[in-house]
Scaffold this motif. Structure first.
Motif, short mmCIF file in Angstrom:
data_model
loop_
_atom_site.label_atom_id
_atom_site.label_comp_id
_atom_site.label_asym_id
_atom_site.label_seq_id
_atom_site.Cartn_x
_atom_site.Cartn_y
_atom_site.Cartn_z
N GLN A 205 0.84 -1.19 0.00
CA GLN A 205 0.00 0.00 0.00
C GLN A 205 0.88 1.24 0.00
N LYS A 251 -6.51 -0.73 6.92
CA LYS A 251 -5.21 -1.42 6.98
C LYS A 251 -5.35 -2.78 7.65
N GLN A 255 -4.53 -6.37 6.01
CA GLN A 255 -3.63 -7.32 6.68
C GLN A 255 -4.31 -8.67 6.87
N THR A 267 2.62 -0.94 4.47
CA THR A 267 2.31 0.39 3.93
C THR A 267 3.58 1.19 3.78
#
Length: 289
Positions: A205, A251, A255, A267
């Motif tokens: 990301q 996030k 994950q 990230t």
């Protein structure tokens, strides 16, 4: 005869766009001292990897009698697996990737890291391809030019991108590079398709510092890069806590999706140096972290 000027113009445009990205990617890749490429997996090959104590079931042909004679332990000489693997890259080209509060855009950093990763893998004898661009995994220097051309092609018109899992080889590797700020259903679908083919990989990301920190206050107009979404507020600071909570949830979801299929996730911020991200990418592709 009318096609000749167009062809010349395209060639000149390509010539202007290829060297900077390719040169920057090769320079970034050259800062990683990998030495002789090693897959660090036991198997059929020519390169010596390590000695290990013999186990029950090892044949006499596998024993290194010279090394074993220097010890009370019987040792086996292992060689590294030399079969090249296929790695398929997907780089988000949506309009959202064109955002930058300062410094490089997310798209620029995504292309750089993807191409530098390709440089490392191709130097190691792997096959590398780019999904969504009719660039299947191949080895060799010529493939690097094909990847560069594809990565410098015009961006897509969509506001947000969804990973394209087409072209991923069975039991190969894959790398998805995006801000992953769009609908996560597309990510789920692509991961499921890749997993069904036995592929392992990486979700990288890429976010701008402003997207990570939300430094906005007072009257602010938020608008998507394509202009399809727009929101105006007089007190942007009041949105910060809710925004950061939703970003953290996203996030965590990424994950979780990655772990469910044996992939890695991290990230990277455009304001940070690209080298640590490249190191992480390379190690994650090879199976480490």
């Amino acid at each position: 005869m009318t096609a000749l000027p167009d062809l010349r113009e395209q060639a000149e445009t390509l010539g202007q766009s290829l060297p900077p990205l390719l040169a920057e990617a090769e320079l970034l890749a050259s800062t990683i001292m990998l030495g002789e490429h090693g897959r660090r997996r036991a198997g059929m090959g020519d390169e010596f990897w390590q000695y290990r104590p013999a186990h029950a079931g090892d044949s006499a042909r596998m024993i290194d009698w010279r090394r074993s004679a220097r010890s009370d332990t019987t040792f086996v000489r292992e060689r590294e697996w030399q079969a090249a693997q296929s790695v398929t890259l997907w780089v988000d080209t949506s309009r959202a990737m064109g955002f930058s509060s300062h410094g490089p855009t997310k798209a620029d950093r995504a292309r750089l890291l993807a191409l530098a990763t390709a440089v490392l893998l191709l130097r190691g004898g792997e096959r590398v391809g780019l999904s969504g661009h009719d660039t299947p995994p191949r080895a060799g220097k010529s493939q690097l030019l094909s990847l560069t051309r594809a990565l410098t092609a015009p961006d897509a018109a969509a506001d947000y991108g969804a990973p394209d899992a087409t072209g991923i080889s069975a039991h190969g590797r894959a790398v998805f590079v995006s801000d992953f700020l769009g609908d996560l259903a597309g990510v789920e679908t692509a991961l499921a398709r890749a997993s069904d083919r036995g592929a392992r990989g990486v979700l990288l990301q890429i976010l701008d510092a402003a997207e990570e920190d939300f430094p906005f206050d007072g009257r602010t107009i938020f608008e998507s890069m394509g202009g399809s979404l727009r929101h105006e507020t007089l007190r942007a600071g009041d949105l910060r806590a809710r925004y950061l909570d939703r970003l953290a949830e996203r996030k965590d979801r990424l994950q979780t999706l990655a772990r469910a299929v044996g992939w890695h996730f991290t990230t990277h911020h455009t304001g940070d140096a690209p080298l640590p991200a490249l190191l992480w990418l390379y190690r994650a592709i090879e199976g480490g972290r």
